[in-house]
Structure formats: structure tokens, C-alpha cells
Write a protein that holds these residues in place. Structure first.
Motif, PDB file in Angstrom:
ATOM      1  N   ALA A 102       0.984  -1.541   0.125  1.00  0.00           N
ATOM      2  CA  ALA A 102      -0.074  -0.279   0.054  1.00  0.00           C
ATOM      3  C   ALA A 102       1.159   1.552  -0.348  1.00  0.00           C
ATOM      4  O   ALA A 102       0.542   2.289  -0.894  1.00  0.00           O
ATOM      5  CB  ALA A 102      -1.140  -0.046   1.453  1.00  0.00           C
ATOM      6  N   LEU A 103       2.039   1.536   0.288  1.00  0.00           N
ATOM      7  CA  LEU A 103       2.598   2.140   1.159  1.00  0.00           C
ATOM      8  C   LEU A 103       3.576   3.010  -0.327  1.00  0.00           C
ATOM      9  O   LEU A 103       3.018   3.755  -0.987  1.00  0.00           O
ATOM     10  CB  LEU A 103       3.900   2.395   1.683  1.00  0.00           C
ATOM     11  N   LYS A 104       4.278   1.364  -1.257  1.00  0.00           N
ATOM     12  CA  LYS A 104       4.883   1.331  -2.546  1.00  0.00           C
ATOM     13  C   LYS A 104       3.500   2.409  -3.119  1.00  0.00           C
ATOM     14  O   LYS A 104       3.863   3.215  -4.011  1.00  0.00           O
ATOM     15  CB  LYS A 104       5.011   0.084  -3.201  1.00  0.00           C
ATOM     16  N   ASP A 105       2.423   1.966  -3.299  1.00  0.00           N
ATOM     17  CA  ASP A 105       1.383   1.988  -4.265  1.00  0.00           C
ATOM     18  C   ASP A 105       0.574   3.370  -4.408  1.00  0.00           C
ATOM     19  O   ASP A 105       0.564   4.641  -5.011  1.00  0.00           O
ATOM     20  CB  ASP A 105      -0.103   2.077  -4.240  1.00  0.00           C
ATOM     21  N   THR A 106       1.051   4.342  -2.841  1.00  0.00           N
ATOM     22  CA  THR A 106       0.677   5.761  -2.406  1.00  0.00           C
ATOM     23  C   THR A 106       1.618   6.187  -2.831  1.00  0.00           C
ATOM     24  O   THR A 106       1.878   7.466  -3.237  1.00  0.00           O
ATOM     25  CB  THR A 106       0.403   5.565  -1.121  1.00  0.00           C
ATOM     26  N   VAL A 107       2.682   5.872  -2.805  1.00  0.00           N
ATOM     27  CA  VAL A 107       4.149   7.264  -2.926  1.00  0.00           C
ATOM     28  C   VAL A 107       4.085   7.328  -4.122  1.00  0.00           C
ATOM     29  O   VAL A 107       4.295   8.316  -5.096  1.00  0.00           O
ATOM     30  CB  VAL A 107       5.168   5.984  -2.245  1.00  0.00           C
ATOM     31  N   ARG A 108       3.965   6.278  -5.247  1.00  0.00           N
ATOM     32  CA  ARG A 108       3.626   6.190  -6.910  1.00  0.00           C
ATOM     33  C   ARG A 108       2.728   7.254  -7.440  1.00  0.00           C
ATOM     34  O   ARG A 108       3.225   7.821  -8.065  1.00  0.00           O
ATOM     35  CB  ARG A 108       4.099   5.048  -7.082  1.00  0.00           C
TER      36      ARG A 108
END
Ligand code: RHJ
Length: 130
Positions: A102-108
Motif C-alpha cells: 500500500a505504501l509503494k502504490d501510495t508514494v508512486r
């Protein structure tokens, strides 16, 4: 010269804003501070470069990042380390990996939606000129 300092100041403001928004998100609480080595004595044996939001903020203030790309290389370590250190099928590991994804997708998504390509290109030119 002055214009370069103006660009780097704007970069730091953008990166602080993104990092502070992430650290306010309750899903990402486990990523706000370094993993506690007292609690996890083997962590440094497994993970070569620990990273967390508080360390990103310190790096920003110490003017470590001249481009968003340099910031992303460190930010990506947060979810990559979490996926690497917590690979098992037990519920705790799965929960941590879900949050890491979720963090990876949110930052991107934030970078895609809020970073002007022309601004990043100017930062890259400042980096090449140094
Ligand atoms: O990887 C992490 C953090 C979660 C994202 C970063 N940890 C490693 C340990 C394994 C698991 C359970 C606790 O032992 C706790 O200490 C940690 C912290 O979670």
C-alpha cells in the motif's frame, strides 16, 4: 546560483510535504521510525540499508536529495526492506507486506499526480551541473 537554491528549496518543501503526509497515515505507522534493534537484534544482519520516514526527513533537512529520483531510491527501501524481512505466510508478515505494498502504490501515485515533470528535469540539470 540563486535560482538553483530556489529549485532545491522547492524540492525540499515538496519532499517534506509528501513524507509528512505518509507519516500521518495510520496504515504506515510501522514505517515512521527505524526498526528497533533491541526488539529485532538480527535486523541489521538481514537488511543492509534500513530506512524509515524519520530518516527521510533528516536526509531532506541535511540537503541529501537534489532530485526526486534520489529521494525515491531511499523511500523504496522502506517497502523493499519490509517485504524482504517479513516474507513468511503467517498473518503478521502478511499484514506487514500488505502495508508495504500500500505504501509503494501510495508514494508512486502521489509522485505521478503531484510532481511536475519539468520541475524534476530542472532538478536533474542541477544535479548534472555539480
Ligand atoms: O520490518 C519491520 C517493520 C514492519 C515494517 C518495518 N519489523 C521487523 C519486526 C518483525 C515484525 C514484528 C515485530 O517484531 C516488529 O519488531 C517488526 C518490525 O515487525
Amino acid at each position: 546560483e540563486q535560482q538553483e537554491e530556489d529549485v532545491l528549496r522547492e524540492l525540499r518543501l515538496f519532499l517534506r510535504n509528501v513524507t509528512e503526509r505518509l507519516s500521518l497515515d495510520r496504515r504506515f505507522k510501522a514505517f515512521t521510525k527505524p526498526v528497533d534493534i533491541e526488539e529485532v537484534p538480527d535486523y541489521m544482519l538481514v537488511i543492509r540499508k534500513p530506512m524509515d520516514f524519520s530518516t527521510l526527513l533528516t536526509n531532506i533537512d541535511e540537503q541529501k536529495y537534489v532530485t526526486v529520483g534520489e529521494f525515491m531510491s531511499d523511500a523504496e527501501l522502506i517497502w523493499q526492506n519490509a517485504l524482504e524481512y517479513n516474507p513468511d505466510s503467517d498473518p503478521m508478515d502478511r499484514h506487514i507486506r500488505h502495508r508495504a505494498c500500500a505504501l509503494k502504490d501510495t508514494v508512486r501515485a502521489i509522485i505521478r499526480d503531484e510532481l511536475d515533470e519539468d520541475f524534476e528535469r530542472v532538478c536533474e540539470e542541477v544535479k548534472e551541473s555539480r
